[in-house]
Design a protein around this motif. Structure first.
Motif, PDB file in Angstrom:
ATOM      1  N   LYS A 107       0.811  -1.217   0.000  1.00 32.51           N
ATOM      2  CA  LYS A 107       0.000   0.000   0.000  1.00 32.51           C
ATOM      3  C   LYS A 107       0.844   1.266   0.000  1.00 32.51           C
ATOM      4  N   LYS A 108       2.034   1.220   0.612  1.00 28.09           N
ATOM      5  CA  LYS A 108       2.926   2.390   0.619  1.00 28.09           C
ATOM      6  C   LYS A 108       3.406   2.695  -0.804  1.00 28.09           C
ATOM      7  N   ILE A 109       3.780   1.658  -1.527  1.00 30.14           N
ATOM      8  CA  ILE A 109       4.223   1.844  -2.911  1.00 30.14           C
ATOM      9  C   ILE A 109       3.062   2.346  -3.761  1.00 30.14           C
ATOM     10  N   TYR A 110       1.878   1.791  -3.530  1.00 29.97           N
ATOM     11  CA  TYR A 110       0.680   2.231  -4.253  1.00 29.97           C
ATOM     12  C   TYR A 110       0.475   3.737  -4.058  1.00 29.97           C
ATOM     13  N   LYS A 111       0.607   4.199  -2.815  1.00 28.26           N
ATOM     14  CA  LYS A 111       0.420   5.623  -2.508  1.00 28.26           C
ATOM     15  C   LYS A 111       1.506   6.474  -3.165  1.00 28.26           C
ATOM     16  N   GLU A 112       2.750   5.996  -3.134  1.00 24.48           N
ATOM     17  CA  GLU A 112       3.839   6.747  -3.771  1.00 24.48           C
ATOM     18  C   GLU A 112       3.593   6.873  -5.278  1.00 24.48           C
ATOM     19  N   LEU A 113       3.123   5.796  -5.890  1.00 26.02           N
ATOM     20  CA  LEU A 113       2.836   5.849  -7.327  1.00 26.02           C
ATOM     21  C   LEU A 113       1.635   6.747  -7.619  1.00 26.02           C
ATOM     22  N   GLU A 114       0.667   6.725  -6.741  1.00 26.85           N
ATOM     23  CA  GLU A 114      -0.494   7.604  -6.905  1.00 26.85           C
ATOM     24  C   GLU A 114      -0.045   9.070  -6.877  1.00 26.85           C
ATOM     25  N   ASP A 115       0.822   9.409  -5.927  1.00 23.04           N
ATOM     26  CA  ASP A 115       1.335  10.780  -5.841  1.00 23.04           C
ATOM     27  C   ASP A 115       2.151  11.137  -7.084  1.00 23.04           C
ATOM     28  N   ALA A 116       2.978  10.194  -7.545  1.00 26.97           N
ATOM     29  CA  ALA A 116       3.793  10.443  -8.733  1.00 26.97           C
ATOM     30  C   ALA A 116       2.913  10.657  -9.964  1.00 26.97           C
ATOM     31  N   GLU A 117       1.855   9.858 -10.080  1.00 24.88           N
ATOM     32  CA  GLU A 117       0.937  10.028 -11.210  1.00 24.88           C
ATOM     33  C   GLU A 117       0.296  11.414 -11.195  1.00 24.88           C
ATOM     34  N   GLU A 118      -0.095  11.851 -10.011  1.00 24.47           N
ATOM     35  CA  GLU A 118      -0.709  13.182  -9.898  1.00 24.47           C
ATOM     36  C   GLU A 118       0.283  14.272 -10.307  1.00 24.47           C
ATOM     37  N   GLU A 119       1.551  14.110  -9.897  1.00 30.00           N
ATOM     38  CA  GLU A 119       2.567  15.094 -10.273  1.00 30.00           C
ATOM     39  C   GLU A 119       2.809  15.087 -11.779  1.00 30.00           C
ATOM     40  N   ILE A 120       2.814  13.889 -12.365  1.00 33.19           N
ATOM     41  CA  ILE A 120       3.003  13.793 -13.819  1.00 33.19           C
ATOM     42  C   ILE A 120       1.826  14.446 -14.532  1.00 33.19           C
ATOM     43  N   LYS A 121       0.636  14.154 -14.072  1.00 31.86           N
ATOM     44  CA  LYS A 121      -0.555  14.713 -14.708  1.00 31.86           C
ATOM     45  C   LYS A 121      -0.572  16.238 -14.598  1.00 31.86           C
ATOM     46  N   ALA A 122      -0.097  16.755 -13.466  1.00 34.28           N
ATOM     47  CA  ALA A 122      -0.049  18.201 -13.265  1.00 34.28           C
ATOM     48  C   ALA A 122       1.172  18.822 -13.952  1.00 34.28           C
ATOM     49  N   LYS A 123       1.977  17.980 -14.608  1.00 35.29           N
ATOM     50  CA  LYS A 123       3.199  18.406 -15.286  1.00 35.29           C
ATOM     51  C   LYS A 123       4.158  19.108 -14.325  1.00 35.29           C
ATOM     52  N   ALA A 124       4.219  18.573 -13.098  1.00 32.47           N
ATOM     53  CA  ALA A 124       5.101  19.125 -12.076  1.00 32.47           C
ATOM     54  C   ALA A 124       6.460  18.426 -12.060  1.00 32.47           C
ATOM     55  N   LEU A 125       6.652  17.407 -12.905  1.00 35.32           N
ATOM     56  CA  LEU A 125       7.913  16.671 -12.955  1.00 35.32           C
ATOM     57  C   LEU A 125       8.535  16.803 -14.335  1.00 35.32           C
ATOM     58  N   ASP A 126       9.826  17.149 -14.365  1.00 36.17           N
ATOM     59  CA  ASP A 126      10.519  17.079 -15.647  1.00 36.17           C
ATOM     60  C   ASP A 126      11.155  15.687 -15.765  1.00 36.17           C
ATOM     61  N   GLU A 127      11.846  15.414 -16.858  1.00 35.17           N
ATOM     62  CA  GLU A 127      12.413  14.075 -17.093  1.00 35.17           C
ATOM     63  C   GLU A 127      13.366  13.651 -15.968  1.00 35.17           C
ATOM     64  N   LYS A 128      14.225  14.566 -15.535  1.00 42.27           N
ATOM     65  CA  LYS A 128      15.204  14.235 -14.494  1.00 42.27           C
ATOM     66  C   LYS A 128      14.504  13.931 -13.157  1.00 42.27           C
ATOM     67  N   GLU A 129      13.489  14.716 -12.831  1.00 45.37           N
ATOM     68  CA  GLU A 129      12.747  14.485 -11.594  1.00 45.37           C
ATOM     69  C   GLU A 129      11.958  13.175 -11.664  1.00 45.37           C
ATOM     70  N   LEU A 130      11.438  12.860 -12.852  1.00 46.07           N
ATOM     71  CA  LEU A 130      10.724  11.593 -13.037  1.00 46.07           C
ATOM     72  C   LEU A 130      11.677  10.421 -12.839  1.00 46.07           C
ATOM     73  N   GLN A 131      12.888  10.535 -13.364  1.00 50.19           N
ATOM     74  CA  GLN A 131      13.895   9.483 -13.181  1.00 50.19           C
ATOM     75  C   GLN A 131      14.226   9.314 -11.698  1.00 50.19           C
ATOM     76  N   LYS A 132      14.412  10.441 -10.991  1.00 52.38           N
ATOM     77  CA  LYS A 132      14.693  10.380  -9.550  1.00 52.38           C
ATOM     78  C   LYS A 132      13.538   9.732  -8.801  1.00 52.38           C
ATOM     79  N   LYS A 133      12.320  10.110  -9.162  1.00 49.07           N
ATOM     80  CA  LYS A 133      11.132   9.591  -8.476  1.00 49.07           C
ATOM     81  C   LYS A 133      11.025   8.084  -8.655  1.00 49.07           C
ATOM     82  N   ILE A 134      11.223   7.594  -9.873  1.00 51.31           N
ATOM     83  CA  ILE A 134      11.080   6.155 -10.116  1.00 51.31           C
ATOM     84  C   ILE A 134      12.208   5.387  -9.433  1.00 51.31           C
ATOM     85  N   LYS A 135      13.408   5.948  -9.389  1.00 54.14           N
ATOM     86  CA  LYS A 135      14.517   5.280  -8.683  1.00 54.14           C
ATOM     87  C   LYS A 135      14.230   5.194  -7.181  1.00 54.14           C
ATOM     88  N   LEU A 136      13.653   6.261  -6.621  1.00 61.45           N
ATOM     89  CA  LEU A 136      13.307   6.263  -5.193  1.00 61.45           C
ATOM     90  C   LEU A 136      12.243   5.204  -4.892  1.00 61.45           C
TER      91      LEU A 136
END
Length: 143
Positions: A107-136
């Motif tokens: 469930k923790k990973i599910y929540k982290e991915l949910e937050d990441a999806e929201e950031e992607i949808k809001a275009k709040a992540l650039d490519e480098k930040e997306l790479q950092k987020k997925i590595k984390l």
């Protein structure tokens, strides 16, 4: 004796009501149209996973060939999470044989991915930040 039967009946009714509420099938949150970060593979993987009978909802993101997915599994199927994860992995791997795929039911990973999806949808992540987020998220998956 009657008190025990009433107590047992009450517990079974509550458990049944909770399970019925949690087992409603949801939909996968699609990123393709809004993201602009090449999330087509994760969206297709979500379609594949949500079609599984055991899965209620799916979250996931990708960065190049790294695909990280998390599933919310029906309560009754939580007793066999390992086999559900294996089946899900095999289905996504069949779609993307060259990709590095990680699937979680945590469930923790599910929540982290949910937050990441929201950031992607809001275009709040650039490519480098997306790479950092997925590595984390991958680091949390493997810890």
């Amino acid at each position: 004796m009657v008190k025990r039967l009433l107590l047992l009946l009450t517990i079974l009714l509550c458990a049944g009501a909770c399970t019925a509420q949690e087992d409603e099938k949801g939909t996968a949150f699609k990123l393709q149209e809004a993201a602009g970060h090449g999330q087509e593979a994760s969206d297709r993987a979500k379609d594949e996973l949500i079609s599984m009978e055991e899965v209620i909802s799916v979250r996931g993101i990708q960065y190049k060939d790294d695909i990280v997915m998390a599933m919310h599994v029906k309560q009754a199927d939580r007793f066999r999470l390992k086999s559900v994860r294996k089946q899900a992995f095999d289905r996504v791997k069949a779609l993307y044989p060259d990709a590095k795929i990680q699937i979680s039911t945590d469930k923790k990973i599910y929540k982290e991915l949910e937050d990441a999806e929201e950031e992607i949808k809001a275009k709040a992540l650039d490519e480098k930040e997306l790479q950092k987020k997925i590595k984390l998220i991958e680091k949390h998956l493997n810890s």
